[in-house]
Design an enzyme around this catalytic site. Structure first.
Site, PDB file in Angstrom:
ATOM      1  N   GLY A 103       0.803  -1.211   0.000  1.00  0.00           N
ATOM      2  CA  GLY A 103       0.000   0.000   0.000  1.00  0.00           C
ATOM      3  C   GLY A 103       0.836   1.261   0.000  1.00  0.00           C
ATOM      4  N   GLY A 105       2.327   2.960   2.351  1.00  0.00           N
ATOM      5  CA  GLY A 105       3.584   2.898   3.094  1.00  0.00           C
ATOM      6  C   GLY A 105       4.672   2.206   2.293  1.00  0.00           C
ATOM      7  N   ILE A 127      -6.044  -4.645   0.461  1.00  0.00           N
ATOM      8  CA  ILE A 127      -7.486  -4.874   0.360  1.00  0.00           C
ATOM      9  C   ILE A 127      -8.263  -3.570   0.434  1.00  0.00           C
ATOM     10  CG2 ILE A 127      -7.275  -7.172   1.392  1.00  0.00           C
ATOM     11  CD1 ILE A 127      -8.628  -5.968   3.925  1.00  0.00           C
ATOM     12  N   ASP A 128      -7.627  -2.503   0.920  1.00  0.00           N
ATOM     13  CA  ASP A 128      -8.341  -1.249   1.171  1.00  0.00           C
ATOM     14  C   ASP A 128      -8.719  -0.486  -0.092  1.00  0.00           C
ATOM     15  OD1 ASP A 128      -8.115  -1.689   3.931  1.00  0.00           O
ATOM     16  OD2 ASP A 128      -6.144  -0.730   3.995  1.00  0.00           O
ATOM     17  N   GLU A 188     -29.136  -1.555   3.797  1.00  0.00           N
ATOM     18  CA  GLU A 188     -30.052  -0.416   3.797  1.00  0.00           C
ATOM     19  C   GLU A 188     -29.396   0.882   4.262  1.00  0.00           C
ATOM     20  OE1 GLU A 188     -32.406  -3.999   3.546  1.00  0.00           O
ATOM     21  OE2 GLU A 188     -30.819  -3.438   4.953  1.00  0.00           O
ATOM     22  N   SER A 216     -35.587  -7.313   7.757  1.00  0.00           N
ATOM     23  CA  SER A 216     -34.278  -7.108   8.394  1.00  0.00           C
ATOM     24  C   SER A 216     -33.655  -5.827   7.857  1.00  0.00           C
ATOM     25  CB  SER A 216     -33.344  -8.291   8.113  1.00  0.00           C
ATOM     26  OG  SER A 216     -33.041  -8.365   6.726  1.00  0.00           O
ATOM     27  N   GLU A 223     -14.409   0.978   9.045  1.00  0.00           N
ATOM     28  CA  GLU A 223     -13.661   1.012  10.302  1.00  0.00           C
ATOM     29  C   GLU A 223     -13.125   2.418  10.594  1.00  0.00           C
ATOM     30  OE1 GLU A 223     -10.172  -1.420  10.223  1.00  0.00           O
ATOM     31  OE2 GLU A 223      -9.477  -0.610   8.317  1.00  0.00           O
ATOM     32  N   HIS A 251     -10.095  -9.714  10.409  1.00  0.00           N
ATOM     33  CA  HIS A 251      -8.985 -10.110   9.546  1.00  0.00           C
ATOM     34  C   HIS A 251      -9.313 -11.226   8.560  1.00  0.00           C
ATOM     35  CE1 HIS A 251      -6.684  -7.567  12.223  1.00  0.00           C
ATOM     36  NE2 HIS A 251      -5.665  -7.658  11.389  1.00  0.00           N
ATOM     37  N   ARG A 254      -8.656 -10.322   5.025  1.00  0.00           N
ATOM     38  CA  ARG A 254      -7.314 -10.388   4.445  1.00  0.00           C
ATOM     39  C   ARG A 254      -6.940 -11.790   3.982  1.00  0.00           C
ATOM     40  NH1 ARG A 254      -3.475  -6.818   8.204  1.00  0.00           N
ATOM     41  NH2 ARG A 254      -4.289  -4.751   7.701  1.00  0.00           N
TER      42      ARG A 254
END
Length: 322
Positions: A103, A105, A127-128, A188, A216, A223, A251, A254
């Protein structure tokens, strides 16, 4: 030009990294280079965890999740003396080119080495999906499918019990995992860093959904927004009197075998990286943009660490809320 090329993965692991490693090694060999695997990211350079790829079973790893050569976060690499040590060690071995997968970094670390004379090409492995100038990063599709499968299962039990579920997914400061999974699962309510809602606002929307006859409600959250997911869910239950549960997908996003899309994306990017190295290029990042493999200066990519989500996707999500 030296024929020795280093390959490393850094930062959080992502499904598809192994496919990148495998195709980088095979592409390097096909072009007459000698690929070396660097274990545990940038820290592996300093620790001299460097092995010729011919001594490692790179051919059979494409279908496995994670990264077979390990990864790590190595904040010490921000120090110039550590960077200089890395250049010294790579030069001793004869490695003049490096392909890094990770990523922002990882990109920053690679750019520092590029400035110090190591030829560096970067692949987006996270994954982000938070790398600029690429529509998709390696690992995003697999993580998204993991989330969708999880929410689909929650929907089954939520329908049975007339329940609300609050689901937190990864993404750091990028909303793509939450946004795309909300679209795919019909969640929703969506809460992201660009669409923050209070418990009172969410509760009102939950009541509206049940008033429409829905059995439902799924609330999907990125996050790093809520201080406490369980307390948030408890507050919604208190305000609505509707059974509400929370789940942090965690996790598992990942892990798992990479999707076909991630394997193919990694392979295409790896082959492009080796093509650039064969042309003696450096300081470039590989991207998948508008359906094509493209390249951008790493400096340009790291100057804008958070991607903007496609406007069309945002519009589709608005429709999904009705």
């Amino acid at each position: 030009m030296s024929k020795k090329i280093g390959i490393l993965t850094s930062g959080g692991d992502a499904p598809g990294m192994n496919s990148a490693i495998s195709f980088l090694a095979k592409s390097a060999l096909s072009l007459g280079f000698e690929p070396y695997l660097i274990f545990d990211g940038y820290s592996g350079i300093i620790a001299r965890k460097i092995l010729p790829a011919k001594n490692f079973p790179y051919n059979g790893i494409s279908s496995f999740g994670g990264t077979a050569i390990g990864s790590s976060r190595f904040p010490e690499f921000k120090k110039e003396e550590v960077q200089n040590k890395a250049v010294e060690i790579l030069s001793e071995i004869g490695i003049s080119s490096l392909v890094v997968v990770g990523g922002d970094g990882t990109y920053n670390g690679g750019y520092k080495l590029h400035l110090k004379g190591i030829k560096v090409i970067a692949l987006p492995g996270t994954i982000d999906n938070d790398i600029q100038f690429t529509d998709y990063t390696i690992g995003f599709d697999t993580a998204l499918n993991t989330i969708v499968e999880t929410i689909d299962k929650l929907r089954d039990t939520a329908n049975s019990h007339r329940r609300c579920f609050v689901v937190e997914v990864m993404g750091r400061h990028c909303q793509d995992l939450a946004l795309y999974s909300a679209i795919a699962t019909g969640s929703e309510i969506l809460i992201t860093n660009t669409n923050i809602l209070t418990p009172e606002e969410v509760s009102q929307r939950v009541l509206e959904q049940f008033a429409k006859g829905k059995p439902s409600v799924i609330v999907t959250i990125t996050e790093n927004i809520l201080p406490n997911l369980k307390e948030f869910a408890a507050k919604i239950e208190e305000l609505t009197k509707i059974s509400t549960r929370s789940l942090e997908v965690g996790h598992t996003q990942r892990g798992g075998r990479p999707s076909a899309f991630d394997r193919i994306l990694a392979a295409k990017m790896a082959m492009k990286a080796m093509e650039l190295i064969n042309q003696d290029k450096s300081g470039l990042a590989i991207s998948y943009l508008d359906g094509k493999i493209q390249t951008f200066d790493i400096a340009k990519v790291v100057s804008k660490p958070v991607r903007k989500t496609n406007d069309l996707v945002l519009e589709i999500n608005k429709i999904n809320q009705n």
